[in-house]
Write a protein that holds these residues in place. Structure first.
Motif, PDB file in Angstrom:
ATOM      1  N   VAL A  45      50.210  12.885  83.036  1.00 49.55           N
ATOM      2  CA  VAL A  45      51.463  13.030  83.773  1.00 49.55           C
ATOM      3  C   VAL A  45      52.431  11.920  83.396  1.00 49.55           C
ATOM      4  CG1 VAL A  45      52.505  13.072  86.062  1.00 49.55           C
ATOM      5  CG2 VAL A  45      50.298  14.180  85.678  1.00 49.55           C
ATOM      6  N   GLU A  53      55.915  16.689  85.777  1.00 50.69           N
ATOM      7  CA  GLU A  53      55.831  17.739  84.775  1.00 50.69           C
ATOM      8  C   GLU A  53      54.850  18.790  85.277  1.00 50.69           C
ATOM      9  OE1 GLU A  53      56.519  15.451  80.585  1.00 50.69           O
ATOM     10  OE2 GLU A  53      54.556  15.194  81.546  1.00 50.69           O
ATOM     11  N   VAL A  66      51.728  19.376  80.897  1.00 51.97           N
ATOM     12  CA  VAL A  66      50.712  18.443  81.393  1.00 51.97           C
ATOM     13  C   VAL A  66      49.381  18.665  80.693  1.00 51.97           C
ATOM     14  CG1 VAL A  66      49.407  17.719  83.425  1.00 51.97           C
ATOM     15  CG2 VAL A  66      51.822  18.312  83.641  1.00 51.97           C
ATOM     16  N   SER A 102      50.166  24.045  89.273  1.00 49.67           N
ATOM     17  CA  SER A 102      50.716  22.723  88.970  1.00 49.67           C
ATOM     18  C   SER A 102      52.175  22.651  89.390  1.00 49.67           C
ATOM     19  CB  SER A 102      50.572  22.413  87.473  1.00 49.67           C
ATOM     20  OG  SER A 102      51.327  23.307  86.683  1.00 49.67           O
ATOM     21  N   ALA A 132      53.811  19.943  91.897  1.00 51.13           N
ATOM     22  CA  ALA A 132      55.008  19.183  91.532  1.00 51.13           C
ATOM     23  C   ALA A 132      56.097  19.349  92.578  1.00 51.13           C
ATOM     24  CB  ALA A 132      55.510  19.630  90.166  1.00 51.13           C
ATOM     25  N   THR A 174      54.319  10.371  92.414  1.00 52.61           N
ATOM     26  CA  THR A 174      53.751  10.755  91.127  1.00 52.61           C
ATOM     27  C   THR A 174      52.262  10.450  91.064  1.00 52.61           C
ATOM     28  OG1 THR A 174      55.874  10.352  90.034  1.00 52.61           O
ATOM     29  CG2 THR A 174      53.939  10.457  88.632  1.00 52.61           C
ATOM     30  N   TYR A 210      50.522  13.148  92.901  1.00 53.17           N
ATOM     31  CA  TYR A 210      50.612  14.361  92.093  1.00 53.17           C
ATOM     32  C   TYR A 210      49.607  14.333  90.946  1.00 53.17           C
ATOM     33  CZ  TYR A 210      52.662  17.669  88.745  1.00 53.17           C
ATOM     34  OH  TYR A 210      52.867  18.685  87.853  1.00 53.17           O
ATOM     35  N   SER A 211      49.527  13.191  90.252  1.00 52.32           N
ATOM     36  CA  SER A 211      48.613  13.070  89.121  1.00 52.32           C
ATOM     37  C   SER A 211      47.161  13.249  89.555  1.00 52.32           C
ATOM     38  CB  SER A 211      48.795  11.699  88.454  1.00 52.32           C
ATOM     39  OG  SER A 211      47.909  11.549  87.370  1.00 52.32           O
TER      40      SER A 211
END
Length: 254
Positions: A151, A155, A160, A177, A181, A198, A201-202
């Motif tokens: 990431v 994205e 990704v 995904s 996001a 982020t 999210y990752s």
């Protein structure tokens, strides 16, 4: 891909997503190529500029480094009747899938090493024979190297990670995904820092992908080793429970 040649159900999915987004207040801008962006502004190649508080990039495989192993995809539709199933044919240097789609068409798609791209017609004819008439020329794409890219900001989709197509779950992963996001974007719009949103999210993406990537690597290992092909095929044929486990793992069900 080519929307004119894409299966009807994929067009229906794309159109349905656009309609739903627009009904919820989104603005859909067509035929617009973004040349660059910062955190708050996107610049199109035609000179237009768009303001944005958060940007989610869905650039597809173009965002990925090409890597050392070069694989390319090709596909085409053929006309004729085909059994209602998906057949996967593995060969040294790649694999090819065959399945019926709409309106009496047969979809043929493959992922092969670069050296085999020019042999697309011979590879397909070696499997289908001459009973099927090709509806349109082969479409090619690549490089397509299954990998986890990681990431970099927000994205989604193939930008990704690109999962082996034989798992049959690429569109589902892209949608899931994208949903993750969007949740991260909402947290940022609510005041959470980009770094914190982020990071969450990752981690969510890694949890979502890890079992499928592990299963795909194992299947890829076995598919290209003929000494494993027969015993594994026999085991799969004899065990509906094992087939279900493989199906679920490759589609994120575990």
């Amino acid at each position: 891909g080519c929307r004119r040649c894409a299966p009807n159900h994929r067009r229906a999915l794309d159109d349905g997503l656009v309609r739903t987004a627009c009904n919820l207040g989104a603005t859909f801008v067509q035929k617009t190529e973004i040349a660059s962006h910062t955190h708050c502004e996107l610049a199109a190649r035609d000179g237009r500029r768009f303001q944005a508080r958060v940007v989610i990039q869905a650039l597809g495989r173009s965002a990925q480094a090409s890597g050392s192993a070069q694989h390319f995809g090709f596909k085409a539709h053929f006309l004729g009747s085909y059994p209602a199933r998906v057949d996967l044919h593995f060969m040294p240097g790649g694999y090819l899938g065959v399945s019926p789609v709409e309106d009496g068409r047969v979809n043929v798609c493959a992922l092969v090493e670069k050296r085999l791209v020019r042999q697309a017609d011979a590879i397909v004819r070696g499997i289908l024979g001459d009973a099927y008439r090709q509806e349109w020329p082969f479409l090619y794409t690549g490089p397509c190297n299954p990998s986890w890219r990681g990431v970099h900001g927000l994205e989604a989709g193939d930008a990704v990670a690109f999962l082996d197509p034989f798992t049959g779950d690429g569109i589902s992963l892209a949608l899931r995904s994208g949903r993750l996001a969007a949740r991260a974007a909402l947290r940022m719009l609510a005041g959470e820092s980009e770094a914190a949103a982020t990071a969450i999210y990752s981690e969510g993406l890694r949890r979502m992908y890890r079992h499928q990537f592990a299963a795909a690597r194992l299947l890829r290992f076995g598919a290209h080793r003929r000494w494993l092909e027969e015993p594994v095929s026999r085991l799969m044929a004899a065990s509906p429970a094992l087939r279900r486990v493989v199906f679920l793992v490759t589609r994120g069900g575990y």
